[in-house]
Design a protein around this motif. Structure first.
Motif, short mmCIF file in Angstrom:
data_model
loop_
_atom_site.label_atom_id
_atom_site.label_comp_id
_atom_site.label_asym_id
_atom_site.label_seq_id
_atom_site.Cartn_x
_atom_site.Cartn_y
_atom_site.Cartn_z
N ILE A 184 0.86 -1.18 0.00
CA ILE A 184 0.00 0.00 0.00
C ILE A 184 0.90 1.23 0.00
N ILE A 185 0.85 1.99 -1.08
CA ILE A 185 1.68 3.19 -1.21
C ILE A 185 0.83 4.41 -0.87
N THR A 186 1.24 5.15 0.17
CA THR A 186 0.53 6.39 0.50
C THR A 186 1.33 7.56 -0.04
N ILE A 187 0.62 8.53 -0.61
CA ILE A 187 1.27 9.67 -1.26
C ILE A 187 0.63 10.96 -0.77
N ASN A 188 1.44 11.82 -0.17
CA ASN A 188 0.98 13.14 0.24
C ASN A 188 1.07 14.06 -0.97
N MET A 189 -0.09 14.43 -1.51
CA MET A 189 -0.12 15.27 -2.71
C MET A 189 0.14 16.74 -2.40
N SER A 190 -0.29 17.17 -1.20
CA SER A 190 -0.19 18.59 -0.87
C SER A 190 -0.09 18.80 0.63
N SER B 20 4.92 19.19 -0.30
CA SER B 20 3.89 18.71 0.62
C SER B 20 4.20 19.12 2.05
N ARG B 21 3.13 19.27 2.83
CA ARG B 21 3.27 19.64 4.23
C ARG B 21 2.54 18.61 5.10
N TYR B 22 3.03 18.49 6.32
CA TYR B 22 2.46 17.58 7.31
C TYR B 22 2.17 18.37 8.58
N MET B 23 1.19 17.93 9.35
CA MET B 23 0.91 18.61 10.62
C MET B 23 0.30 17.63 11.62
N PHE C 284 5.54 20.06 9.36
CA PHE C 284 6.76 19.47 8.84
C PHE C 284 6.77 19.59 7.32
N SER C 285 7.94 19.76 6.77
CA SER C 285 8.10 19.68 5.31
C SER C 285 8.29 18.22 4.92
N ALA C 286 8.21 17.95 3.64
CA ALA C 286 8.48 16.59 3.16
C ALA C 286 9.91 16.18 3.50
N LYS C 287 10.84 17.11 3.36
CA LYS C 287 12.24 16.81 3.67
C LYS C 287 12.42 16.47 5.15
N GLU C 288 11.74 17.22 6.03
CA GLU C 288 11.83 16.94 7.46
C GLU C 288 11.24 15.57 7.79
#
Length: 199
Positions: free
Chosen positions: A97-103, A125-128, A184-188
């Motif tokens: 199962i591949i999860t992809i954060n689009m934005s 992409s951003r995470y919170m 968080f950024s994608a890199k973080e």
């Protein structure tokens, strides 16, 4: 080997173009799209598509990758838990199962994207993550019980985050105690082992 229409028990498609697009993506391309706040209805839709794909695979004898694309501000934690539980069950059954954060994958969406076999993100992409929120009312004892249940749910979220990335409970509590939304950024997230690949 392809499926004929009669091999698939099609549901009655909703009238909206977006719903028809989501159905077609899921059944024909194995791509599930979550681009709204996560509610019980959202979770049921995702569970339906995963179950439908699994049913088709049982007929074909295949288990090709499934992609779940996420772009959400968050939503109901129990709805997110049900999606995570289904993803984890399918992983146990041998699915990738591949999860992809689009934005953005905020709040409850954060939990979903973490749970994939392979976690990908677009570069911007951003995470919170943030504390669990819950409204309560009623008699004092009832409110106490509601607060206790909320703390249990919070611990379940913490456990899930720690299971899938290198964020410690101490770090999470530090942010929560200061009542912050931690972004968080994608890199973080890649550095924290919550993302496996930046697209």
């Amino acid at each position: 080997m392809g499926l004929k229409n009669e091999d698939i028990e099609f549901m009655k498609l909703p009238s909206s173009l977006e719903s028809q697009m989501k159905f077609s993506l899921a059944v024909n391309q194995r791509k599930i799209l979550i681009n709204e706040n996560i509610t019980e209805n959202t979770a049921m839709e995702v569970l339906y598509y995963l179950s439908k794909i699994k049913s088709i695979d049982e007929q074909l004898g295949t288990k090709d990758d499934i992609e779940i694309y996420v772009d959400t501000n968050g939503g109901e934690v129990f709805a997110a838990f049900s999606v995570v539980d289904m993803i984890e069950q399918m992983k146990k059954d041998g699915y990738n199962i591949i999860t992809i954060n689009m934005s953005k994958a905020f709040s409850a969406g954060f939990l979903i994207v973490l749970s994939g076999s392979i976690r990908k993100a677009f570069s911007r992409s951003r995470y919170m993550l943030h504390d669990v929120s819950h409204a309560t009312w009623g008699k004092t004892q009832q409110m106490r019980e509601d607060i206790e249940e909320t703390e249990i749910i919070r611990d379940m979220c913490f456990d899930l985050i720690q299971k899938y990335c290198n964020i410690s409970e101490e770090q999470i509590k530090y942010w929560i105690d200061r009542k912050v939304d931690k972004f968080f950024s994608a890199k973080e997230m890649l550095e924290l082992k919550g993302v496996d690949e930046i697209l």
